[in-house]
Write a protein that holds these residues in place. Structure first.
Motif, mmCIF file in Angstrom:
data_model
loop_
_atom_site.group_PDB
_atom_site.id
_atom_site.type_symbol
_atom_site.label_atom_id
_atom_site.label_comp_id
_atom_site.label_asym_id
_atom_site.label_seq_id
_atom_site.Cartn_x
_atom_site.Cartn_y
_atom_site.Cartn_z
ATOM 1 N N ALA A 80 15.641 9.690 4.488
ATOM 2 C CA ALA A 80 16.207 8.364 4.155
ATOM 3 C C ALA A 80 15.152 7.268 4.934
ATOM 4 O O ALA A 80 14.933 6.219 4.314
ATOM 5 N N LEU A 81 14.922 7.529 6.177
ATOM 6 C CA LEU A 81 13.968 6.668 6.909
ATOM 7 C C LEU A 81 12.683 6.496 6.328
ATOM 8 O O LEU A 81 12.110 5.523 6.033
ATOM 9 N N LEU A 82 12.318 7.823 5.915
ATOM 10 C CA LEU A 82 10.838 7.688 5.261
ATOM 11 C C LEU A 82 10.686 6.846 4.024
ATOM 12 O O LEU A 82 9.942 6.015 3.761
ATOM 13 N N ILE A 83 11.910 7.291 3.243
ATOM 14 C CA ILE A 83 11.945 6.519 1.592
ATOM 15 C C ILE A 83 12.120 5.224 2.083
ATOM 16 O O ILE A 83 11.508 4.157 1.393
ATOM 17 N N GLY A 84 12.958 4.528 2.887
ATOM 18 C CA GLY A 84 12.978 3.176 3.333
ATOM 19 C C GLY A 84 11.942 2.494 3.723
ATOM 20 O O GLY A 84 11.560 1.542 3.305
ATOM 21 N N SER A 85 11.179 3.036 4.578
ATOM 22 C CA SER A 85 9.807 2.820 5.022
ATOM 23 C C SER A 85 8.833 2.252 4.110
ATOM 24 O O SER A 85 8.093 1.369 4.014
ATOM 25 N N ALA A 86 8.908 3.535 3.067
ATOM 26 C CA ALA A 86 7.764 3.625 1.980
ATOM 27 C C ALA A 86 8.214 2.388 0.933
ATOM 28 O O ALA A 86 7.208 1.581 0.493
ATOM 29 N N ALA A 87 9.231 2.286 0.796
ATOM 30 C CA ALA A 87 9.915 1.054 -0.315
ATOM 31 C C ALA A 87 9.517 -0.123 0.472
ATOM 32 O O ALA A 87 9.251 -1.023 -0.438
ATOM 33 N N THR A 167 -0.652 -12.102 5.102
ATOM 34 C CA THR A 167 0.314 -11.855 6.204
ATOM 35 C C THR A 167 1.307 -10.557 5.489
ATOM 36 O O THR A 167 1.752 -9.703 6.227
ATOM 37 N N CYS A 168 1.642 -10.744 4.211
ATOM 38 C CA CYS A 168 2.349 -9.617 3.511
ATOM 39 C C CYS A 168 1.804 -8.429 3.597
ATOM 40 O O CYS A 168 2.367 -7.437 3.825
ATOM 41 N N LEU A 169 0.327 -8.311 3.239
ATOM 42 C CA LEU A 169 -0.555 -7.215 3.524
ATOM 43 C C LEU A 169 -0.277 -6.636 4.909
ATOM 44 O O LEU A 169 -0.221 -5.247 4.882
ATOM 45 N N LEU A 170 -0.468 -7.599 5.823
ATOM 46 C CA LEU A 170 -0.444 -7.102 7.301
ATOM 47 C C LEU A 170 0.951 -6.309 7.596
ATOM 48 O O LEU A 170 0.753 -5.183 8.274
ATOM 49 N N ALA A 171 1.934 -7.101 6.974
ATOM 50 C CA ALA A 171 3.203 -6.466 7.341
ATOM 51 C C ALA A 171 3.391 -4.942 6.621
ATOM 52 O O ALA A 171 4.103 -4.145 6.967
ATOM 53 N N ALA A 172 2.901 -4.889 5.318
ATOM 54 C CA ALA A 172 2.926 -3.629 4.565
ATOM 55 C C ALA A 172 2.212 -2.364 5.665
ATOM 56 O O ALA A 172 2.605 -1.379 5.733
ATOM 57 N N PHE A 175 4.556 -1.332 8.361
ATOM 58 C CA PHE A 175 5.626 -0.318 7.864
ATOM 59 C C PHE A 175 4.999 0.895 7.364
ATOM 60 O O PHE A 175 5.678 2.002 7.521
ATOM 61 N N THR A 176 3.870 0.852 6.867
ATOM 62 C CA THR A 176 3.224 2.235 6.370
ATOM 63 C C THR A 176 2.789 2.962 7.704
ATOM 64 O O THR A 176 2.940 4.045 7.715
ATOM 65 N N ALA A 177 2.321 2.416 8.751
ATOM 66 C CA ALA A 177 2.089 2.933 9.918
ATOM 67 C C ALA A 177 3.483 3.567 10.757
ATOM 68 O O ALA A 177 3.393 4.816 11.213
ATOM 69 N N MET A 178 4.492 2.898 10.506
ATOM 70 C CA MET A 178 5.560 3.445 10.806
ATOM 71 C C MET A 178 6.080 4.711 10.099
ATOM 72 O O MET A 178 6.638 5.640 10.685
ATOM 73 N N ALA A 179 5.994 4.671 8.715
ATOM 74 C CA ALA A 179 6.309 5.853 7.849
ATOM 75 C C ALA A 179 5.385 6.935 8.337
ATOM 76 O O ALA A 179 6.221 8.106 8.422
ATOM 77 N N VAL A 180 4.223 6.724 8.713
ATOM 78 C CA VAL A 180 3.168 7.780 9.112
ATOM 79 C C VAL A 180 3.846 8.413 10.455
ATOM 80 O O VAL A 180 3.951 9.763 10.598
ATOM 81 N N GLY A 181 4.102 7.628 11.258
ATOM 82 C CA GLY A 181 4.614 8.025 12.679
ATOM 83 C C GLY A 181 6.016 8.706 12.490
ATOM 84 O O GLY A 181 6.206 9.718 13.283
#
Length: 408
Positions: A80-87, A167-172, A175-181
């Motif tokens: 669920a956390l992975l799906i949420g971060s990717a979304a 800024t949006c792409l930086l935030a993306a 979250f992508t880095a968090m999903a990989v982690g």
């Protein structure tokens, strides 16, 4: 016990989830504070339409959190956390390229849905991963949240010359880095143990103590959101500079939380979990009492020649007290939510907690804003912080009375 010692007692997954929470709030506050300017100034959308976008974001996250929690319990917390971060990453890319109201609404819906998955699954996983150190873990977790919410807007302001899209792409990327982690650090355990959907819903609805506690503690979330509404406004009024006033409030909240969060665990142990939750919410009421004083006008009468120094000092003290109260209240509230959850339904318990919190906040915060408008027009500027103060006292009393006979 010091912060470093607590950190050393946590498992690897629990440590990562604390860092992950910092990233979640950093990425969130990189973008959300800029949405109003993006809509009204850059895209020419009306303020009412931007308000619709922001309100829909809150509803799509908080309103669906219970269902998202049920879903997380069934498919597994890491999934669920992975799906949420990717979304959330996808939604930020969509926001970067949204240039019309309908595309903003679509992007912000995905953004909110992602948050409805991230919030309960993260808290539920941390509660399991921390084991007996749950209160300590949630203390660090709350510090990470506040620190991310303070640093995010500062980075957003610094990056504003690069434009909203960048800024949006930086935030993306965050979250992508968090999903990989999450994929690399978090094991797929704990194994989902939730019952069938119908039984799961009934189990939550029959958990009267969980429902009563979620309703009682929901005032804390509303008060915290009220702080983010009124404190920057008052700081701007007193200093005359929006950026300086708002930045000072965010930084002071972050510094206070990080400095006191672990120390307040000692007080939590002395008071007991229930009393600490109630005391923390009550302490925020005391902080808002100082804001009432800054708006009542009496400091200038009591301290002749004090000018703006006395009300500014009161506002700073009030901000510190509000941050300290929140830091005292949040860990026991999170701990009690997990403790009251039916077996195998911790994420759903956090989901129902979030649903109550979001609903109450959605009613209280606009009401505070309306009272503030009326108070400004009538000269009774103290009424809005007084209302928040009242909400805090009612919530604190409700939490305490609910467990007046409990052994905490």
């Amino acid at each position: 016990m010091r912060r470093r010692e607590i950190w050393g007692t946590l498992s690897g997954p629990a440590r990562f989830l604390v860092v992950n929470q910092f990233g979640v709030w950093l990425g969130f506050f990189l973008v959300v504070p800029l949405l109003a300017t993006r809509g009204t100034v850059e895209l020419g959308i009306s303020s009412a339409a931007v308000g619709l976008v922001l309100g829909w974001r809150t509803f799509s996250q908080q309103g669906l959190m219970f269902g998202a929690g049920l879903f997380a319990d069934r498919i597994g917390l890491r999934a669920a956390l992975l799906i949420g971060s990717a979304a959330r990453s996808v939604s930020l890319v969509m926001l970067a390229f949204a240039e019309q109201l309908w595309s903003l609404l679509v992007a912000i819906t995905v953004f909110g849905l992602a948050g409805s998955l991230i919030a309960p699954s993260t808290r539920a996983y941390l509660g399991v991963a921390a084991g007996e150190r749950r209160s300590e873990a949630f203390a660090l977790f709350n510090s990470a949240s506040v620190l991310g919410s303070a640093i995010g807007p500062l980075i957003a302001v610094a990056a504003s010359p690069l434009g909203f899209r960048t800024t949006c792409l930086l935030a993306a990327v965050v979250f992508t880095a968090m999903a990989v982690g999450q994929l690399r650090v978090l094991p797929p355990a704990p194994t989902p143990t939730a019952p069938a959907l119908k039984q799961a819903v009934l189990a939550i609805l029959r958990s009267r103590r969980l429902l009563r506690f979620s309703a009682s503690a929901s005032g804390q979330y509303a008060v915290w959101n009220g702080a983010f509404l009124l404190l920057p406004l008052e700081a701007t009024r007193l200093t005359g500079y929006a950026a300086v006033g708002t930045g000072t409030v965010f930084v002071l909240i972050a510094v206070t939380t990080v400095a006191l969060q672990v120390r307040l665990l000692v007080l939590q142990r002395r008071l007991g979990t229930i009393r600490a939750a109630a005391a923390g919410v009550a302490l925020t009421a005391v902080g808002f009492g100082a804001v009432v004083a800054t708006r009542a006008g009496w400091p200038e009468d009591v301290v002749p020649g004090g000018g703006q120094l006395v009300p500014i000092g009161l506002l700073l003290v009030g901000t510190v007290v509000i941050a300290a109260g929140n830091a005292l209240a949040v860990p026991p509230i999170q701990d009690l939510t997990a403790a009251l959850a039916p077996p195998g339904q911790v994420a759903a318990a956090y989901g129902i907690n979030g649903l109550f919190a979001g609903t109450v906040s959605a009613v209280v915060v606009p009401l505070v804003g309306r009272v503030d408008d009326l108070g400004q027009a009538s000269g009774q500027r103290w009424t809005a912080p007084a209302l928040v103060c009242l909400v805090a006292l009612v919530s604190a009393l409700a939490v305490r009375l609910m467990y007046r006979n409990a052994d905490s």
